[in-house]
Motif scaffolding. Structure first.
Motif, mmCIF file in Angstrom:
data_model
loop_
_atom_site.group_PDB
_atom_site.id
_atom_site.type_symbol
_atom_site.label_atom_id
_atom_site.label_comp_id
_atom_site.label_asym_id
_atom_site.label_seq_id
_atom_site.Cartn_x
_atom_site.Cartn_y
_atom_site.Cartn_z
ATOM 1 N N LEU A 52 0.845 -1.197 0.000
ATOM 2 C CA LEU A 52 0.000 0.000 0.000
ATOM 3 C C LEU A 52 0.879 1.244 0.000
ATOM 4 O O LEU A 52 1.059 1.913 1.014
ATOM 5 N N ASN A 53 1.451 1.563 -1.118
ATOM 6 C CA ASN A 53 2.368 2.710 -1.199
ATOM 7 C C ASN A 53 1.764 3.857 -2.005
ATOM 8 O O ASN A 53 2.478 4.721 -2.483
ATOM 9 N N ASN A 54 0.437 3.877 -2.158
ATOM 10 C CA ASN A 54 -0.184 4.991 -2.880
ATOM 11 C C ASN A 54 -0.555 6.088 -1.890
ATOM 12 O O ASN A 54 -0.501 5.915 -0.672
ATOM 13 N N GLN A 55 -0.944 7.217 -2.394
ATOM 14 C CA GLN A 55 -1.256 8.386 -1.568
ATOM 15 C C GLN A 55 -2.742 8.520 -1.270
ATOM 16 O O GLN A 55 -3.161 9.516 -0.674
ATOM 17 N N PHE A 80 3.949 6.810 5.208
ATOM 18 C CA PHE A 80 2.711 7.155 5.903
ATOM 19 C C PHE A 80 3.020 8.065 7.089
ATOM 20 O O PHE A 80 4.141 8.090 7.609
ATOM 21 N N ARG A 81 2.027 8.807 7.543
ATOM 22 C CA ARG A 81 2.142 9.637 8.725
ATOM 23 C C ARG A 81 1.462 8.922 9.895
ATOM 24 O O ARG A 81 0.245 8.849 9.968
ATOM 25 N N PRO A 82 2.232 8.325 10.849
ATOM 26 C CA PRO A 82 1.604 7.671 12.002
ATOM 27 C C PRO A 82 0.957 8.698 12.931
ATOM 28 O O PRO A 82 1.582 9.723 13.253
ATOM 29 N N VAL A 83 -0.278 8.422 13.329
ATOM 30 C CA VAL A 83 -1.033 9.337 14.184
ATOM 31 C C VAL A 83 -1.488 8.567 15.424
ATOM 32 O O VAL A 83 -2.407 7.745 15.347
ATOM 33 N N PRO A 84 -0.856 8.789 16.584
ATOM 34 C CA PRO A 84 -1.265 8.055 17.790
ATOM 35 C C PRO A 84 -2.625 8.529 18.308
ATOM 36 O O PRO A 84 -2.807 9.708 18.612
ATOM 37 N N LEU A 85 -3.573 7.610 18.400
ATOM 38 C CA LEU A 85 -4.908 7.921 18.904
ATOM 39 C C LEU A 85 -5.150 7.322 20.287
ATOM 40 O O LEU A 85 -6.294 7.205 20.719
ATOM 41 N N TYR A 86 -4.067 6.955 20.991
ATOM 42 C CA TYR A 86 -4.207 6.332 22.309
ATOM 43 C C TYR A 86 -4.796 7.343 23.291
ATOM 44 O O TYR A 86 -4.218 8.404 23.520
ATOM 45 N N ASN A 87 -5.930 6.986 23.879
ATOM 46 C CA ASN A 87 -6.677 7.958 24.681
ATOM 47 C C ASN A 87 -6.916 7.473 26.108
ATOM 48 O O ASN A 87 -7.902 7.832 26.728
ATOM 49 N N ARG A 123 6.391 13.440 4.190
ATOM 50 C CA ARG A 123 5.792 14.492 3.362
ATOM 51 C C ARG A 123 4.544 15.052 4.024
ATOM 52 O O ARG A 123 3.826 14.357 4.741
ATOM 53 N N HIS A 124 4.274 16.334 3.762
ATOM 54 C CA HIS A 124 3.110 16.975 4.371
ATOM 55 C C HIS A 124 1.798 16.390 3.861
ATOM 56 O O HIS A 124 0.768 16.460 4.526
ATOM 57 N N ASP A 125 1.838 15.793 2.656
ATOM 58 C CA ASP A 125 0.617 15.205 2.094
ATOM 59 C C ASP A 125 0.604 13.676 2.236
ATOM 60 O O ASP A 125 -0.143 12.985 1.543
ATOM 61 N N ALA A 126 1.426 13.146 3.144
ATOM 62 C CA ALA A 126 1.472 11.693 3.341
ATOM 63 C C ALA A 126 0.129 11.193 3.876
ATOM 64 O O ALA A 126 -0.506 11.871 4.691
ATOM 65 N N SER A 168 -8.083 13.577 -0.401
ATOM 66 C CA SER A 168 -7.820 12.620 -1.486
ATOM 67 C C SER A 168 -7.692 11.179 -1.004
ATOM 68 O O SER A 168 -7.065 10.346 -1.663
ATOM 69 N N ILE A 169 -8.272 10.864 0.152
ATOM 70 C CA ILE A 169 -8.295 9.482 0.644
ATOM 71 C C ILE A 169 -9.583 8.815 0.158
ATOM 72 O O ILE A 169 -10.689 9.255 0.490
ATOM 73 N N ASN A 170 -9.437 7.792 -0.677
ATOM 74 C CA ASN A 170 -10.628 7.110 -1.200
ATOM 75 C C ASN A 170 -10.722 5.653 -0.761
ATOM 76 O O ASN A 170 -11.632 4.937 -1.171
ATOM 77 N N SER A 171 -9.757 5.198 0.066
ATOM 78 C CA SER A 171 -9.843 3.838 0.594
ATOM 79 C C SER A 171 -9.174 3.780 1.967
ATOM 80 O O SER A 171 -8.260 4.562 2.252
ATOM 81 N N VAL A 172 -9.638 2.860 2.794
ATOM 82 C CA VAL A 172 -9.099 2.687 4.147
ATOM 83 C C VAL A 172 -8.823 1.206 4.368
ATOM 84 O O VAL A 172 -9.684 0.357 4.101
ATOM 85 N N MET A 173 -7.628 0.905 4.839
ATOM 86 C CA MET A 173 -7.256 -0.457 5.204
ATOM 87 C C MET A 173 -7.279 -0.576 6.731
ATOM 88 O O MET A 173 -6.599 0.184 7.418
ATOM 89 N N VAL A 174 -8.071 -1.503 7.248
ATOM 90 C CA VAL A 174 -8.108 -1.766 8.691
ATOM 91 C C VAL A 174 -7.194 -2.955 8.965
ATOM 92 O O VAL A 174 -7.457 -4.071 8.518
#
Length: 433
Positions: A52-55, A80-87, A123-126, A168-174
Motif C-alpha cells: 500500500l504505497n499509494n497516496q 505514511f504519517r503515524p497518528v497516535p490515537l491512544y486515549n 511528506r506533508h501530504d502523506a 484525497s483518501i478514497n480507501s481505508v485499510m483496517v
C-alpha cells in the motif's frame, strides 16, 4: 524532554492535516527522559500492507500494545504519517489501585521511536496511519479491583468521511489481529456509506491472553480481562454441549429400544431414529437407529477441529426436530394429546427447542470464528478452563463440550452475556489550547 516535547515529535503542529487528531492522554504524565539516537528495530510489514504505497489509502492500525506503535514507525518508513490515537490514562497507580490496562509498553515504544520520528522526513501530504490499541476496551470482570482506564473511539476522534475525501483518501485499510472492534465499526460504516472503499487485513498470530498491554502480571487473577473472541468461543462450546445433550438422549433411547422396553423412554427429538420403525422393517430400523446416533456422535467429536460442521449439525437436527413436531401434530389429531404429554411431556416438547437454540447460537458464533485457526481456538478454550496458554491438553479437548455450558453460569470464568460491553473513555488532561 517531557511529555509535551514527545507529543510534538509524534504530532508536529506544522503537519496538522492529520496530526491534529492525535491524542495527548498517554503523554501527559511523562517526565524527563533521554531521546534515542534515531535507530529503531522495525518489524517486517505484511506483504498486503507493504504494497500500500499509494497516496490515497489510509491505514487504521488496530493492534495490541506496543505492536501498534512499532508497525506505525515501519509504515512511516513506507511514506505514511503515524497518528497516535491512544486515549487512555498512563500512571503506575491511581490511588491504591493498579490500572486495568498496562500502557507502559506503548509509552516505551513511543519514547523509543521518537528519535526516528524526529529525524524522519514525512511528506506533508502523506496518507495517515492511525494507531490504536486493540486492548482498549476489553471486557473486565465485575469483581476486578483495578482502576478502569479503558477507552473507546467516538466519531469525533477520527476524521469524518468528507474530510478524508477532501484529503484525497478514497480507501481505508483496517489492520487488526482479530475481529473489528465495536467502537470502530460505526466509523468504518460511515466511511463505507460515503463511498470510501474499506479493506481489512487480519494478522494471523497466536492469542496471548497474558501479553503486556492486556493486563499487568501483578494484577490479581480476578482482574483478568476477557477478549471479545472468547465469548464467541464460549457460544460455540455451548452449541457443542447441545450436541452432547442430543447424544445423551439418543443413547438413552437406544439403550431402552435394544435392551429395555423395546421403545424409547424419551419420546422427543432426536426422533428419526425411533420414527423409522413406523416406515421400515425392524431390522432396518435397528441399523438406522445406530447410524443416526453415530452421526450425532461424529458431529460432536469432529466439530471442534472442523467448525464448519456446526451448520451441518444444525441442519441435521433442525430436520429431525421438524419431523418430530409434525409427528406431534399428527398424534394430537389422531389421539389424545393431553394424555400423551403426561409425565415428561413438557420436557419432551420443550427440549428440542432448547437444543436447537444452542445450535443456532453456535452457528452464529461460527461465523465470527472463521479467522481463528485450530491452535488459536484451543488456546481460547484453555483460557476459558483457566489453563495457561502454551501447554497442550489434547487429552482433555474432546470432552470439553460439557464445560461449554459453563457460559450459562457453570464452569469457566463466569456467566454468559459479557459480550458487547463498551469500554469507558480514557480520562486525562490535554496540553491546553
Amino acid at each position: 524532554m517531557n511529555g509535551r516535547d514527545l507529543f510534538e515529535i509524534w504530532a508536529p503542529p506544522w503537519q496538522e492535516r492529520w496530526t491534529k487528531f492525535a491524542k495527548p492522554a498517554l503523554f501527559t504524565n511523562i517526565q524527563g527522559y533521554l531521546i534515542g539516537d534515531g535507530t529503531f528495530r522495525m518489524p517486517p510489514l505484511p506483504l498486503e500492507i507493504a504494497q500500500l504505497n499509494n497516496q490515497t489509502t489510509a491505514i487504521i492500525v488496530d493492534l495490541p500494545g506496543a505492536s501498534g506503535v512499532e508497525s506505525g514507525i515501519a509504515l512511516a518508513e513506507q511514506g505514511f504519517r503515524p497518528v497516535p490515537l491512544y486515549n487512555g490514562v498512563h500512571e503506575e497507580k491511581i490511588g491504591s489501585l493498579l490500572q486495568a490496562i498496562d500502557n507502559t509498553p506503548i509509552v516505551d515504544a513511543l519514547k523509543e521511536g521518537a528519535g526516528y520520528m524526529r529525524k524522519s522526513t514525512i511528506r506533508h501530504d502523506a496518507p495517515p496511519a492511525f494507531l490504536l490499541d486493540y486492548n482498549r476496551d476489553m471486557v473486565l470482570l465485575e469483581n476486578s479491583e483495578v482502576y478502569d482506564n479503558r477507552w473507546s473511539l467516538d466519531f469525533e476522534d477520527m476524521p469524518n468521511a468528507e474530510y478524508m475525501k477532501q484529503a484525497s483518501i478514497n480507501s481505508v485499510m483496517v489492520w487488526t489481529n482479530g475481529e473489528t472492534r465495536n467502537d470502530l465499526l460505526p466509523i468504518i460504516e460511515s466511511y463505507k456509506d460515503s463511498g470510501i472503499e474499506i479493506e481489512t487485513y487480519t494478522e494471523r498470530q497466536p492469542f496471548q491472553p497474558n501479553a503486556q498491554g492486556i493486563a499487568t502480571n501483578s494484577l490479581n487473577t480476578s482482574s483478568i480481562i476477557i477478549p471479545p473472541m472468547r465469548e464467541d468461543v464460549r457460544k460455540f462450546e455451548n452449541a457443542r454441549f447441545g450436541l452432547l445433550l442430543i447424544i445423551g438422549v439418543a443413547l438413552i433411547n437406544l439403550f431402552f429400544m435394544f435392551f429395555g422396553h423395546e421403545e424409547p423412554i424419551f419420546w422427543t427429538a432426536p426422533s428419526i431414529m425411533w420414527l423409522t420403525y413406523l416406515w421400515v422393517p425392524e431390522i432396518v430400523g435397528d441399523v438406522f437407529a445406530v447410524i443416526l446416533t453415530g452421526a450425532y456422535v461424529a458431529l460432536y467429536f469432529l466439530s471442534q477441529k472442523r467448525r464448519v460442521l456446526m451448520p451441518a449439525a444444525l441442519s441435521f437436527f433442525g430436520f429431525d426436530t421438524a419431523v418430530f413436531y409434525i409427528y406431534v401434530v399428527y398424534y394430537s389429531v389422531t389421539n389424545n394429546l393431553m394424555e400423551w404429554i403426561e409425565g415428561f411431556g413438557l420436557f419432551l416438547l420443550a427440549a428440542p427447542i432448547c437444543f436447537l437454540v444452542l445450535l443456532i447460537r453456535g452457528v452464529m458464533a461460527y461465523e465470527k470464528l472463521h479467522s481463528l485457526d485450530n491452535d488459536e481456538y484451543l488456546c481460547s478454550l484453555d483460557e476459558l478452563d483457566d489453563y495457561h496458554y502454551g501447554v497442550a491438553h489434547s487429552h482433555r479437548r474432546h470432552f470439553r463440550g460439557y464445560r461449554g455450558y459453563g457460559g450459562y453460569g457453570g464452569s469457566g470464568l463466569g456467566g454468559y452475556g459479557g459480550h458487547g460491553y463498551r469500554g469507558h473513555r480514557g480520562y486525562g488532561s490535554g496540553f491546553g489550547g
